[in-house]
Design a protein around this motif. Structure first.
Motif, mmCIF file in Angstrom:
data_model
loop_
_atom_site.group_PDB
_atom_site.id
_atom_site.type_symbol
_atom_site.label_atom_id
_atom_site.label_comp_id
_atom_site.label_asym_id
_atom_site.label_seq_id
_atom_site.Cartn_x
_atom_site.Cartn_y
_atom_site.Cartn_z
ATOM 1 N N LYS A 34 -26.329 -29.761 -15.152
ATOM 2 C CA LYS A 34 -26.642 -28.340 -14.974
ATOM 3 C C LYS A 34 -25.773 -27.465 -15.866
ATOM 4 N N LYS A 35 -24.532 -27.851 -16.083
ATOM 5 C CA LYS A 35 -23.649 -27.098 -16.990
ATOM 6 C C LYS A 35 -24.105 -27.252 -18.434
ATOM 7 N N GLU A 41 -24.011 -18.539 -23.542
ATOM 8 C CA GLU A 41 -23.500 -17.226 -23.111
ATOM 9 C C GLU A 41 -22.897 -17.280 -21.707
ATOM 10 N N ALA A 42 -23.275 -18.281 -20.926
ATOM 11 C CA ALA A 42 -22.729 -18.442 -19.574
ATOM 12 C C ALA A 42 -21.389 -19.151 -19.691
ATOM 13 N N LYS A 43 -20.442 -18.499 -20.306
ATOM 14 C CA LYS A 43 -19.169 -19.109 -20.697
ATOM 15 C C LYS A 43 -18.409 -19.763 -19.549
ATOM 16 N N SER A 44 -18.500 -19.213 -18.367
ATOM 17 C CA SER A 44 -17.715 -19.775 -17.271
ATOM 18 C C SER A 44 -18.270 -21.107 -16.776
ATOM 19 N N ASN A 45 -19.583 -21.346 -16.984
ATOM 20 C CA ASN A 45 -20.181 -22.569 -16.472
ATOM 21 C C ASN A 45 -20.718 -23.498 -17.558
ATOM 22 N N TYR A 46 -21.002 -22.966 -18.744
ATOM 23 C CA TYR A 46 -21.551 -23.768 -19.831
ATOM 24 C C TYR A 46 -20.553 -24.829 -20.283
ATOM 25 N N ARG A 47 -21.066 -26.027 -20.527
ATOM 26 C CA ARG A 47 -20.243 -27.104 -21.080
ATOM 27 C C ARG A 47 -20.994 -27.714 -22.248
#
Length: 81
Positions: A34-35, A41-47
């Motif tokens: 999911k990450k 742009e979803a910096k806190s969750n994007y991996r």
């Protein structure tokens, strides 16, 4: 092609519509997948997905394509026998 596009395309080609099904197929935790599916742009969750996973998913796709060709050829041979 973005990571998100690559993964969603692979899910479509493998007919595994949910992250749970796809994560089981590639052997990755669903939360990690999911990450990887998030936009950058979803910096806190994007991996970012490791390069080894890019290779693994490509190999799975190639395997499935070869399997389909083999099954089609086997049916054709059986029909002509």
């Amino acid at each position: 092609m973005t990571q998100q596009e690559f993964l969603r395309g692979a899910m479509d080609k493998l007919n595994l519509p949910t992250p749970r099904e796809f994560s089981e197929r590639i052997g990755a935790p669903e939360t990690t997948l999911k990450k990887w599916l998030m936009p950058p742009e979803a910096k806190s969750n994007y991996r970012e997905m490791p390069s080894t996973m890019w290779v693994l998913v490509r190999e799975i796709l190639e395997h499935e394509e070869l399997k389909k060709k083999f099954e089609k050829l086997s049916k054709k041979i059986a029909k002509n026998a």
